[in-house]
Scaffold this active site. Structure first.
Site, mmCIF file in Angstrom:
data_model
loop_
_atom_site.group_PDB
_atom_site.id
_atom_site.type_symbol
_atom_site.label_atom_id
_atom_site.label_comp_id
_atom_site.label_asym_id
_atom_site.label_seq_id
_atom_site.Cartn_x
_atom_site.Cartn_y
_atom_site.Cartn_z
ATOM 1 C CD GLU A 182 80.440 -59.665 -38.972
ATOM 2 O OE1 GLU A 182 79.693 -60.613 -39.219
ATOM 3 O OE2 GLU A 182 80.264 -58.507 -39.442
ATOM 4 C CD GLU A 185 76.642 -61.630 -36.143
ATOM 5 O OE1 GLU A 185 76.235 -61.372 -37.309
ATOM 6 O OE2 GLU A 185 77.338 -60.847 -35.489
#
Length: 680
Positions: free
Chosen positions: A150, A306
């Site tokens: 991320e 995710e």
């Protein structure tokens, strides 16, 4: 297909065995088998464990974990672990520590805490990727690489300031070009030496979410996005050196504002992203972001890296996913192009800030939970589907343009209203097509438009070089182009194109805008349809009057035809919606932000006129439809987000539900929170 070794929709997620003692690991494997887990993401935040000192590397735990999982039928998505540097690195090499927007250097802590232009960070992260690539290049259990985690966050340190100057030299070449691009004679900002240029932060140009010089701040966002991308590319190159046969990715975050994901996607073998909607997030918004992730690489399937099986821990109100919702939202990702269904996390942590983030294995530690039962049931279904879905594609005839640089420019604009939200305006148009069950691609400005019949570019504030010509060619060739208020205002440096808005789009749209009125939140105007609209029969049947607000462009016709006009204020009677015949196509302009019912009715008629048909008939908005194709077969996904069963008409008979084996006629009933995958 991502890997022939696992020719199905991958099912798994982030796994952190290093946070647990050895006696838990065997139980994890037992429960993974019960749940149908076949892929685990390892090593996401284990840099400090793998490299306890500058010249010490220890991968023994990772060796054992990959081997243990593989021997039990679970493959590995192997992360490089470089999302958070070790404490020893921050102590010995303080250049890795970021400086925040207020000019304060951070101490060690948190994550995403590394300066992207730190020599130490780049050296050690690249070396870590090199070590991992060399060590696991021949391991049969490793299917894909996951670089860092991320990416995000900006740095404003002296090294970034120096690197920014170098980046500017490469982009502009001379200070004269920079001064022109940034309009630096405003407020006496003319630069005579490269070292006079400083980072735009709270100590210089930016305060309270605004900037004095949009050009400087816009370039700094480009630079920081590029800087982080260079860090990714360093690791990517090392991994590819050892494993050219394995794909490399990093997990993106949907409409995350700080990075230009279209530019990033060019360096990714496959796009992956983390999906965390709230209970009240419109499901059309989530669908839009899935389509955006698919659009980053021109329709290539992506990875759902995710999602949570139950609840998040970082939102203000961390509601549970209601029964059936995890399955529904998982299939929503697949319906829009995902070839994986993966979670954060497989076992719930016991400490620190993510201990209340949901997991397949909850704190109870056994399989007798609602969440585990739902996960196991979904795992069984994905096994049942086999290779029917992976690598199937979506073929849309309607596209919506999304551009991060345009978004930055809109959000940093010094007017005309603080209420203008680029992403929300894009979503309004996406939602209108979604409600009409029209398949959509989300595309960037580099995309070839020839495959589409309808292209919509909401709030096209920035017109990049060559973009206007590209749209003109699309429209003159027979396409229908739609854009909105506050479009064609500036060039790529956020300098206004003089001569009347919408600048380079003026000839295409056949209008010019004299002024832009910004309405207060409680102010509204109206769109009054003109009947008959000059022979434009495909918008016949719309209501006479619609609500509008936010911004109202005051426009004059230069060849275009007014389809609707304003109903109130001193500009009552001026055009509010126009169409211009351009070659064999049409260019439409919505001079204000209409209510949803207008967009739904209007875009439905534009689609009908272009022969773009809905995927289902007579279906409510709660029913989502998406179509993937593979080997000449259609896979029609129907997802009911509502609390009651709904009916939908199919465009043809002879569909069979892959999940139940039931054959259907021309009408189906989808239960509440239900999913159908119909194959013809």
């Amino acid at each position: 297909m991502i890997s022939s070794k696992l020719p199905k929709l991958w099912y798994g997620g982030d796994y952190n065995p290093e946070q647990w003692e050895a006696d838990v690991w065997a139980e994890d494997v037992r429960m993974f088998k019960l749940a149908g887990i076949d892929i685990a993401t390892l090593n996401v935040f284990s840099w400090a464990l793998n490299q306890p000192a500058e010249d010490v590397y220890d991968f023994a735990w990772l060796d054992e974990t990959i081997d243990r999982l593989y021997s039990n039928g679970v493959y590995t998505c192997l992360a490089t672990g470089t999302g958070a540097h070790p404490a020893w690195m921050a102590k010995k090499y303080p250049d890795v520590l970021r400086v925040d927007h207020e000019g304060r250097q951070r101490k060690f802590g948190g994550r995403h805490n590394s300066c992207p232009n730190s020599p130490a960070y780049r050296k050690f992260s690249e070396k870590m990727a090199d070590k991992l690539g060399e060590r696991y290049k021949d391991h049969p259990g490793v299917l894909i690489w996951h670089v860092s985690n991320e990416y995000g966050g900006y740095c404003y340190c002296e090294r970034c300031e120096q690197a920014f100057r170098t980046w500017l030299r490469n982009r502009y070449g001379t200070l004269d070009r920079i001064n022109k691009a940034w309009n630096t004679r405003f407020w006496g900002h003319t630069f005579y030496d490269w070292d006079e240029i400083v980072v735009p932060n709270a100590l210089s140009e930016e305060r309270g979410g605004r900037t004095s010089f949009q050009g400087i701040s816009l370039d700094y966002r480009r630079f920081q996005s590029d800087s982080l991308l260079e860090c990714y590319k360093l690791e990517h190159r090392m991994l590819k050196k050892h494993t050219p046969h394995l794909p490399v990715t990093t997990n993106l975050m949907g409409t995350y504002p700080e990075l230009d994901y279209f530019k990033w996607a060019k360096e990714m073998d496959i796009v992956s992203w983390d999906n965390y909607p709230s209970l009240d997030t419109p499901f059309s918004y989530t669908a839009m972001v899935h389509d955006l992730m698919r659009g980053l690489k021109s329709g290539q399937p992506f990875m759902l890296m995710e999602q949570t099986p139950s609840q998040q821990n970082w939102q203000a109100y961390n509601t549970l996913k209601r029964p059936g919702v995890m399955r529904l939202w998982s299939y929503q990702a697949v319906a829009h192009g995902a070839d994986t269904v993966m979670f954060f996390q497989l076992r719930r942590s016991i400490g620190a800030c993510e201990k209340y983030h949901g997991a397949v294995i909850e704190h109870a530690g056994h399989e007798h939970t609602r969440v585990f039962r739902e996960c196991a049931a979904l795992g069984s279904e994905l096994q049942q589907l086999g290779d029917a879905v992976p690598d199937s594609r979506i073929q849309a005839k309607a596209a919506i343009v999304f551009d991060w640089e345009n978004r930055w420019a809109v959000e940093m604009s010094s007017g005309p209203t603080v209420a203008l939200d680029y992403v929300k305006e894009v979503h309004k148009y996406y939602d209108a097509l979604f409600q009409n069950h029209i398949q959509v691609d989300m595309v960037g400005t580099d995309e070839d438009l020839s495959a589409y019949d309808l292209v919509i570019a909401p709030v096209l504030y920035m017109v990049k070089p060559g973009w206007a010509k590209k749209i003109e060619e699309f429209t003159s060739g027979g396409g229908t182009f739609v854009t909105t208020f506050f479009s064609g205002i500036v060039n790529e440096n956020d300098l206004v194109v003089t001569g009347g808005y919408p600048g380079e789009l003026r000839n295409l749209l056949g209008i010019w805008a004299e002024e832009i009125d910004a309405l207060f939140p409680d102010q509204r105007n109206s769109i009054v349809m003109k009947h008959p609209p000059g022979g434009l029969k495909h918008i016949d049947g719309m209501k006479d009057v619609y609500d509008c607000g936010l911004l109202c462009d005051l426009i004059h016709l230069e060849g275009a035809e007014a389809v609707a006009e304003y109903g109130q204020d001193f500009y009552k009677g001026m055009p509010a919606v126009t169409v211009n015949k351009f070659g064999r196509g049409e260019a439409w302009y919505a001079a204000t932000s209409p209510e949803p019912s207008f967009l739904q009715a209007w875009l439905a008629r534009l689609c009908e006129n272009k022969g773009i048909t809905p995927l289902v008939r007579n279906a409510p908005g709660d029913l989502e439809a998406s179509l993937r194709t593979k080997d000449g077969k259609e896979l029609l996904f129907l997802l009911n987000h509502g609390s009651e069963e709904v009916q939908a008409g199919l465009l043809k008979e002879g569909y069979t539900d892959l999940l139940t084996g039931v054959r259907h006629g021309d009408t189906v009933t989808v239960p509440a929170k239900g999913v159908m995958i119909l194959i013809n």
